[in-house]
Design an enzyme around this catalytic site. Structure first.
Site, PDB file in Angstrom:
ATOM      1  N   LYS A   1      13.901  18.338 -14.397  1.00 34.79           N
ATOM      2  CA  LYS A   1      14.625  19.192 -15.257  1.00 34.79           C
ATOM      3  C   LYS A   1      14.875  20.501 -14.519  1.00 34.79           C
ATOM      4  O   LYS A   1      13.987  21.033 -13.830  1.00 34.79           O
ATOM      5  CB  LYS A   1      13.736  19.586 -16.344  1.00 34.79           C
ATOM      6  CG  LYS A   1      14.248  19.801 -17.620  1.00 34.79           C
ATOM      7  CD  LYS A   1      14.975  18.613 -18.434  1.00 34.79           C
ATOM      8  CE  LYS A   1      15.066  18.542 -19.787  1.00 34.79           C
ATOM      9  NZ  LYS A   1      15.418  17.251 -20.278  1.00 34.79           N
TER      10      LYS A   1
ATOM     11  N   THR B   1      12.486  13.519 -18.289  1.00 32.49           N
ATOM     12  CA  THR B   1      12.462  14.872 -17.763  1.00 32.49           C
ATOM     13  C   THR B   1      12.423  15.841 -19.245  1.00 32.49           C
ATOM     14  O   THR B   1      11.758  16.936 -18.791  1.00 32.49           O
ATOM     15  CB  THR B   1      13.970  15.087 -17.630  1.00 32.49           C
ATOM     16  OG1 THR B   1      14.963  14.918 -18.616  1.00 32.49           O
ATOM     17  CG2 THR B   1      14.457  14.110 -16.103  1.00 32.49           C
TER      18      THR B   1
ATOM     19  N   ARG C   1      31.763  53.375   9.439  1.00 33.53           N
ATOM     20  CA  ARG C   1      31.986  52.831   8.427  1.00 33.53           C
ATOM     21  C   ARG C   1      31.095  52.508   7.023  1.00 33.53           C
ATOM     22  O   ARG C   1      29.868  52.651   7.184  1.00 33.53           O
ATOM     23  CB  ARG C   1      32.372  50.962   8.828  1.00 33.53           C
ATOM     24  CG  ARG C   1      31.028  50.291   9.354  1.00 33.53           C
ATOM     25  CD  ARG C   1      31.366  48.847   9.727  1.00 33.53           C
ATOM     26  NE  ARG C   1      30.305  48.128  10.021  1.00 33.53           N
ATOM     27  CZ  ARG C   1      30.239  46.972  10.513  1.00 33.53           C
ATOM     28  NH1 ARG C   1      31.396  46.242  10.297  1.00 33.53           N
ATOM     29  NH2 ARG C   1      29.044  46.379  10.720  1.00 33.53           N
TER      30      ARG C   1
ATOM     31  N   GLN D   1      24.051  41.955  12.197  1.00 32.75           N
ATOM     32  CA  GLN D   1      23.013  41.071  12.961  1.00 32.75           C
ATOM     33  C   GLN D   1      21.878  41.873  13.443  1.00 32.75           C
ATOM     34  O   GLN D   1      20.673  41.244  13.107  1.00 32.75           O
ATOM     35  CB  GLN D   1      23.818  40.426  14.201  1.00 32.75           C
ATOM     36  CG  GLN D   1      24.819  39.292  14.450  1.00 32.75           C
ATOM     37  CD  GLN D   1      26.371  39.896  13.808  1.00 32.75           C
ATOM     38  OE1 GLN D   1      26.428  41.173  13.331  1.00 32.75           O
ATOM     39  NE2 GLN D   1      27.166  38.958  14.093  1.00 32.75           N
TER      40      GLN D   1
ATOM     41  N   HIS E   1      33.484  43.648   2.900  1.00 35.39           N
ATOM     42  CA  HIS E   1      34.370  44.752   3.402  1.00 35.39           C
ATOM     43  C   HIS E   1      35.072  45.903   2.654  1.00 35.39           C
ATOM     44  O   HIS E   1      35.471  45.372   1.405  1.00 35.39           O
ATOM     45  CB  HIS E   1      35.459  43.865   4.172  1.00 35.39           C
ATOM     46  CG  HIS E   1      34.973  43.105   5.308  1.00 35.39           C
ATOM     47  ND1 HIS E   1      34.001  43.004   6.201  1.00 35.39           N
ATOM     48  CD2 HIS E   1      35.215  41.561   5.256  1.00 35.39           C
ATOM     49  CE1 HIS E   1      33.935  42.058   6.842  1.00 35.39           C
ATOM     50  NE2 HIS E   1      34.584  41.035   6.294  1.00 35.39           N
TER      51      HIS E   1
HETATM   52  O1  URC Z   1      28.489  43.903  11.606  1.00 34.38           O
HETATM   53  C1  URC Z   1      29.233  42.892  11.866  1.00 34.38           C
HETATM   54  N1  URC Z   1      29.157  41.922  12.528  1.00 34.38           N
HETATM   55  C2  URC Z   1      30.168  40.983  12.749  1.00 34.38           C
HETATM   56  O2  URC Z   1      29.945  39.971  13.298  1.00 34.38           O
HETATM   57  C3  URC Z   1      31.565  41.345  12.382  1.00 34.38           C
HETATM   58  N2  URC Z   1      32.822  40.936  12.418  1.00 34.38           N
HETATM   59  C4  URC Z   1      33.458  41.666  11.944  1.00 34.38           C
HETATM   60  O3  URC Z   1      34.784  41.374  11.821  1.00 34.38           O
HETATM   61  N3  URC Z   1      32.729  42.775  11.349  1.00 34.38           N
HETATM   62  C5  URC Z   1      31.866  42.615  11.679  1.00 34.38           C
HETATM   63  N4  URC Z   1      30.689  43.371  11.207  1.00 34.38           N
END
Ligand code: URC
Length: 302
Positions: free
Chosen positions: A11, A58, A177, A229, A257
């Protein structure tokens, strides 16, 4: 000819709300969760031969979740999921694995006239706490805990430059940014041999959740990150340091973005680079950056 390669059933979307009342103080505490239980085992004949003698309905699974919520603590959710899962493998000899997922929804206590209210709450965001528990006879209890839906944004202190530039590239490099993401973070625990072992470690689950949440926000806020990353790796590393029983931390972060808008066509209005103030939030597409952070292999000294 055909045969069952794998099967599970149960469930999902079982919504449970528990009120706990402290008779001495009058303070009430609420926990609201959405539960999914899927069972595996010797159930193939229900698919291949219409043999329902192996089927725990269930509907009974749903009833069991309610009864266990009445009889046992529902917090931390890792413990409740383990309690429910262990019930199914202990009660039905032909059920070998119980997969239990719990999503806990936020009900934050109201502050009224500067004081915490004893029984009134509000939903302070879409963030949830999630738990996935797999209880397998003879193999113990595997638990994955996490945070989902924690939407965060910083208006400066993020950069992205030095990336591959070739005939496919249009994105300009940036040293400043907006960065926004919807945090999905999961941490996987070392296997627990028994339900008692989960009980003994119960306080560690709430601590890990608070630590992971605080680390995620503090790292996001304070790191002037070169990329999503890099910042997510730092978060994962700090969670591993804070929770010794956690073996892997996974992050999945959309890069939501915010585009600068060039308004120079209107009377030379400056709205890009250091003059940017008005941005266009993008709903799609978005970047999607994922990582699994683990401890380095311990090399044998023998
Ligand atoms: O922090 C980011 N990693 C990316 O791999 C990436 N690619 C992108 O177009 N902007 C960003 N920003």
């Amino acid at each position: 000819m055909a045969s069952v390669a794998s099967a599970r059933y149960g469930k999902e979307n079982v919504r449970v709300h528990k009120v706990e009342r402290d008779p001495t103080t009058g303070v009430q505490t609420v926990t609201e969760m959405t539960v999914c239980v899927l069972l595996e085992g010797e159930i193939e004949t229900s698919y291949t031969q219409g043999d329902n003698s192996v089927v725990v309905a269930t509907d009974s699974i749903k009833n069991t979740i309610y009864i266990k919520a009445k009889e046992h603590p529902v917090t931390p959710p890792e413990l409740f999921a383990s309690t429910v899962g262990t019930h199914f493998i202990q009660t039905y000899p032909h059920i070998t694995t119980a997969n239990v997922k719990i999503v806990t929804h936020r009900w934050a206590r109201m502050t009224i006239d500067g004081k915490p209210h004893p029984h009134s709450f509000y939903r302070d965001g879409n963030e949830t706490r999630k738990v996935e528990t797999v209880v397998t006879r003879g193999e113990g209890i595997n638990i994955r805990s996490g945070i989902a839906g924690l939407l965060v944004l910083k208006s400066t202190g993020s950069q992205f430059h030095g990336f591959v530039r070739d005939e496919y590239t249009t994105l300009p490099e940036t040293w400043d940014r907006i960065l926004s993401t919807d945090v999905d973070c999961t941490w996987s625990w070392e296997a627990f041999p028994t339900l008692d072992a989960v009980k003994e470690n119960a306080p560690k689950f709430d601590k890990a959740f608070e630590d992971a949440r605080n680390i995620t926000m503090k790292t996001f806020a304070e790191e002037s990150s070169p990329s999503v990353q890099n910042v997510m790796f730092k978060m994962g590393k700090s969670i591993l340091e804070a929770a010794p029983l956690v073996k892997v931390v996974d992050y999945s972060l959309p890069n939501k973005h915010y585009f600068e808008i060039d308004l120079s066509w209107h009377r030379g209005l400056k709205n890009t680079g250091k003059d940017a103030e008005v941005y266009a939030p993008q709903s799609s597409p978005n970047g999607l950056i994922q990582v699994s952070v683990t401890r380095p292999e311990i090399t044998s000294k023998l």
